[in-house]
Write an enzyme that holds these catalytic residues in place. Structure first.
Site, PDB file in Angstrom:
ATOM      1  N   ARG A   1      -7.255   6.503   4.107  1.00 20.03           N
ATOM      2  CA  ARG A   1      -8.314   5.491   4.155  1.00 20.03           C
ATOM      3  C   ARG A   1      -7.922   4.368   5.111  1.00 20.03           C
ATOM      4  O   ARG A   1      -6.805   3.875   5.075  1.00 20.03           O
ATOM      5  CB  ARG A   1      -8.567   4.916   2.764  1.00 20.03           C
TER       6      ARG A   1
ATOM      7  N   GLY B   1     -11.586  10.395   2.909  1.00 23.01           N
ATOM      8  CA  GLY B   1     -11.679   9.067   2.303  1.00 23.01           C
ATOM      9  C   GLY B   1     -12.493   8.090   3.129  1.00 23.01           C
ATOM     10  O   GLY B   1     -12.986   7.082   2.617  1.00 23.01           O
TER      11      GLY B   1
ATOM     12  N   SER C   1      -2.680   3.946  -7.515  1.00 20.08           N
ATOM     13  CA  SER C   1      -2.058   5.112  -6.889  1.00 20.08           C
ATOM     14  C   SER C   1      -0.594   5.226  -7.284  1.00 20.08           C
ATOM     15  O   SER C   1       0.134   4.235  -7.348  1.00 20.08           O
ATOM     16  CB  SER C   1      -2.181   5.000  -5.365  1.00 20.08           C
TER      17      SER C   1
ATOM     18  N   CYS D   1       0.742   5.961 -10.132  1.00 26.87           N
ATOM     19  CA  CYS D   1       1.091   5.398 -11.447  1.00 26.87           C
ATOM     20  C   CYS D   1       0.780   6.341 -12.600  1.00 26.87           C
ATOM     21  O   CYS D   1       0.887   5.947 -13.763  1.00 26.87           O
ATOM     22  CB  CYS D   1       0.374   4.071 -11.652  1.00 26.87           C
ATOM     23  N   GLY D   2       0.389   7.583 -12.312  1.00 25.83           N
ATOM     24  CA  GLY D   2       0.226   8.556 -13.374  1.00 25.83           C
ATOM     25  C   GLY D   2      -1.202   8.879 -13.765  1.00 25.83           C
ATOM     26  O   GLY D   2      -1.432   9.492 -14.808  1.00 25.83           O
TER      27      GLY D   2
ATOM     28  N   SER E   1      -1.831  12.844 -13.627  1.00 25.66           N
ATOM     29  CA  SER E   1      -0.983  13.526 -14.611  1.00 25.66           C
ATOM     30  C   SER E   1      -1.408  13.197 -16.034  1.00 25.66           C
ATOM     31  O   SER E   1      -1.267  14.019 -16.938  1.00 25.66           O
ATOM     32  CB  SER E   1       0.491  13.170 -14.394  1.00 25.66           C
TER      33      SER E   1
ATOM     34  N   ASP F   1     -11.354  10.883 -11.222  1.00 25.53           N
ATOM     35  CA  ASP F   1     -11.361   9.806 -10.239  1.00 25.53           C
ATOM     36  C   ASP F   1     -12.360   8.685 -10.495  1.00 25.53           C
ATOM     37  O   ASP F   1     -11.992   7.523 -10.514  1.00 25.53           O
ATOM     38  CB  ASP F   1     -11.606  10.394  -8.846  1.00 25.53           C
TER      39      ASP F   1
ATOM     40  N   ASN G   1      -0.121  12.585   2.546  1.00 24.84           N
ATOM     41  CA  ASN G   1      -1.453  12.437   1.958  1.00 24.84           C
ATOM     42  C   ASN G   1      -2.286  13.710   2.092  1.00 24.84           C
ATOM     43  O   ASN G   1      -3.512  13.675   2.026  1.00 24.84           O
ATOM     44  CB  ASN G   1      -2.198  11.256   2.598  1.00 24.84           C
TER      45      ASN G   1
END
Length: 630
Positions: free
Chosen positions: A91, A228, A277, A279-280, A283, A296, A395
């Site tokens: 982005r 993006g 971004s 930070c989990g 997951s 998202d 990325n």
């Protein structure tokens, strides 16, 4: 339909009829103006017919924006690259701006361009930009179709890769446009990759512009291909939706939606979660044993019984592929390595069409040569600035439909959305926030979300431990004043009859020696505890910063889930309250927000109570307090 007449412009009668059938003067006007502005050689209109969609996907191969790979259904797309600092593979924040009337500004220094000047600039850049190219007209629905979550979006682009990607990520919306009660109520997007080089990549990236015009509910994006920047239905439409939501009665958030069940599996509880971004977020959304609605973007609305309901804006995933492997991400790894429709971007491929990316597994034998985001690649290659080029871009991405995942939730397309019973906020914090804590109230939960911090790592900027504030993990996309945005959260919660519980999580707490105090798997325990709290299964210890788990409950969960003997020492290390660190965080937040206009009074009330009660606890029990002493 009165389309402009050009000698170098073609459209079939069948495609004209598709536009006419919508009976929407604004749609016709938007397409007319796009043709007059960008002057394509031909226009293709795609509706919801599977044959039309297949035609659009084939274009990506015919126009060489994608190439087939060895596995059936897989294709590869490459964005532009010159060097690590001169590329089109992320982005572009510096050239992304919101067009606002003179004198208006946004919080935290987000880019604003005076509207009339910005329109003049971007329209000048886009004048004739599609000359000799094909314009593709697409109709999508953001959120489930035939739903109060539905927002219609018209995408006009000359990129078949953008068109194909949006097929995987968004629900078809042509029929939805026919049903619009308010013919003017839709977002629309103009995009052009611009002039292309011999590799098919954007040449004029110095003239890359991504301008969001909330007054007209539109986006102009030019001289880029990276999704993006080019897929306006994604983060560009999120900005428009945030503006719309904050002037109506709902929330548009940078959140996953997933369902989790207790150990006995006798119920399903839906969570939403916002994480900056790295930070989990993904997951957590993909914790084994759960099911995923979206990873998202979520729209949140009041339900018929006063509950919070949420829907995934998308029905696909545009995910970072780095470190996706069979051990850590079994569902995703399986989905992207089997025959099905998947678009890869900026990874390594071989002459035989095999695919490789960084972190795909210890047992993988990586080739020393191939084609990647830089072109022909050999191990040890360096870019124009002398930086070694990795096998795949950090990325690099994969794009696929969520229903290709074995853990796709059955309510992905439910027009009613799902009942959200909990919200998780997480950051990257090495020395303050405990692994999981329940907010004291809805307003306190908004405070927790507003004060998310994420520490940088040495890999990203060369210096670790620098804290970046990221309210609701959404700051990059909030195109209304921050005070208004947070006030809307407070008001939205206050009108609900059934409030979700709010939790803060932190997977990055470290010891004094710099070792992580949690394993990657532990997040499942924290979420299971939160799920149990919602249903009254577990007690909690009340503290000034929120409610934390009791030892016996965590001991039981670790034993039953992982057959692990969770010790009192681990519990003390993870859940001790560091009052000094919390007070330092409150001071940082107070300084950061003090000049923010029109902040909700509840924010400052929570701030004062947090400071007062934490200081009192410190004076009574010290700077580091064991949970057994609370």
């Amino acid at each position: 339909m009165n389309l402009p007449m050009y000698t170098d412009y073609l459209i079939t009668d069948a495609d004209k009829a598709k536009i006419t059938a919508l009976d929407n003067p604004k749609v016709t006007k938007v397409i007319d103006e796009a043709i007059q502005l960008m002057n394509p050689k031909e226009v293709i209109v795609i509706n919801d017919d599977p044959k039309d969609i297949a035609r659009a996907r084939q274009l990506a191969l015919d126009m060489n924006e994608e190439k087939k790979l060895a596995t059936q259904g897989h294709s590869i797309h490459y964005d532009g690259f010159i060097s690590a600092t001169n590329h089109d593979q992320a982005r572009d924040k510096s050239h992304t701006a919101v067009l606002l009337p003179k004198g208006q500004k946004l919080s935290r220094g987000l880019n604003v361009v005076e509207r009339e000047a910005g329109l003049k600039e971007v329209l000048g850049i886009m004048n004739g930009v599609m000359r000799g190219k094909t314009m593709i007209v697409r109709f999508f629905c953001l959120g489930p179709t035939n739903s109060r979550f539905s927002l219609s979006a018209l995408q006009i682009t000359d990129s078949s890769y953008v068109s194909h990607s949006e097929d995987l990520l968004y629900r078809q919306g042509y029929e939805q446009f026919k049903k619009l009660a308010n013919k003017d109520d839709f977002f629309y997007f103009y995009h052009s990759a611009g002039e292309l080089n011999e590799r098919g990549n954007t040449k004029n990236i110095d003239k890359r512009r991504i301008y969001i015009d909330p007054i007209a509910n539109r986006v102009y994006s030019v001289n880029n291909q990276y999704a993006g920047n080019s897929l306006a239905c994604k983060k560009l439409a999120l900005r428009l939706a945030i503006n719309k939501a904050n002037n109506e009665d709902w929330l548009a958030e940078h959140m996953f939606i997933s369902a989790f069940s207790p150990i006995d599996g006798n119920r399903k509880t839906y969570f939403a979660g916002a994480y900056p971004s790295a930070c989990g977020k993904t997951s957590t959304a993909m914790i084994p044993g759960g099911s995923i609605v979206g990873d998202d973007i979520a729209y949140l609305r009041e339900g018929p019984d006063g509950e919070m309901r949420g829907a995934n804006v998308e029905h696909g995933i545009f995910g970072i592929i780095r470190d996706v492997n069979e051990k850590d991400d079994p569902e995703i790894f399986k989905a992207i390595t089997e025959p099905k429709e998947v678009i890869f971007s900026n990874i390594l491929t071989t002459d035989s069409g095999e695919t490789y990316w960084e972190g795909m597994g210890k047992k993988i034998q990586y080739p020393d040569t191939g084609i990647n985001f830089s072109g022909n690649w050999t191990k040890g290659n360096r870019d124009a600035e002398g930086v070694e080029i990795p096998l795949s871009h950090p990325n690099a991405r994969f794009t696929l439909k969520i229903n290709e995942l074995v853990n796709c939730d059955e309510k992905l397309h439910d027009p009613a959305g799902v009942e959200i019973s909990a919200i998780l906020y997480g950051g990257r914090d090495s020395d303050t926030t405990v692994p999981v804590v329940e907010s004291l109230s809805w307003a306190h939960g908004v405070f927790i979300g507003a004060t998310i911090e994420s520490e940088t790592t040495a890999a990203t900027i060369g210096k670790s431990g620098v804290r970046k504030s990221s309210p609701m993990a959404n700051m990059d996309f909030v195109i209304v004043p921050l005070g208004k945005y947070l006030s809307n959260h407070i008001k939205f919660g206050n009108k609900l009859k059934k409030l979700p519980k709010v939790f803060a999580t932190n997977y990055f707490l470290k010891s004094d020696e710099g070792e992580y105090l949690n394993s990657k798997l532990d997040k499942k325990i924290w979420v299971l505890w939160a799920e149990g709290r919602i249903h009254g299964d577990f007690g909690a210890i009340s503290t000034p910063i929120g409610n934390i788990p009791e030892f016996d409950d965590l001991h039981m969960l670790f034993d039953k889930v992982f057959h692990k003997d969770y010790t009192k020492e681990e519990y003390i290390n993870q859940f001790s309250i560091y009052t000094k660190s919390y007070l330092e965080k409150f001071a940082r937040m107070e300084a950061l927000f003090k000049d923010e206009e029109n902040m909700p009074p509840e924010f400052w009330e929570i701030m004062e109570s947090q400071k007062k009660n934490t200081l009192a606890l410190q004076e009574e029990k010290g700077e580091i307090i064991s949970p057994f002493d609370l």
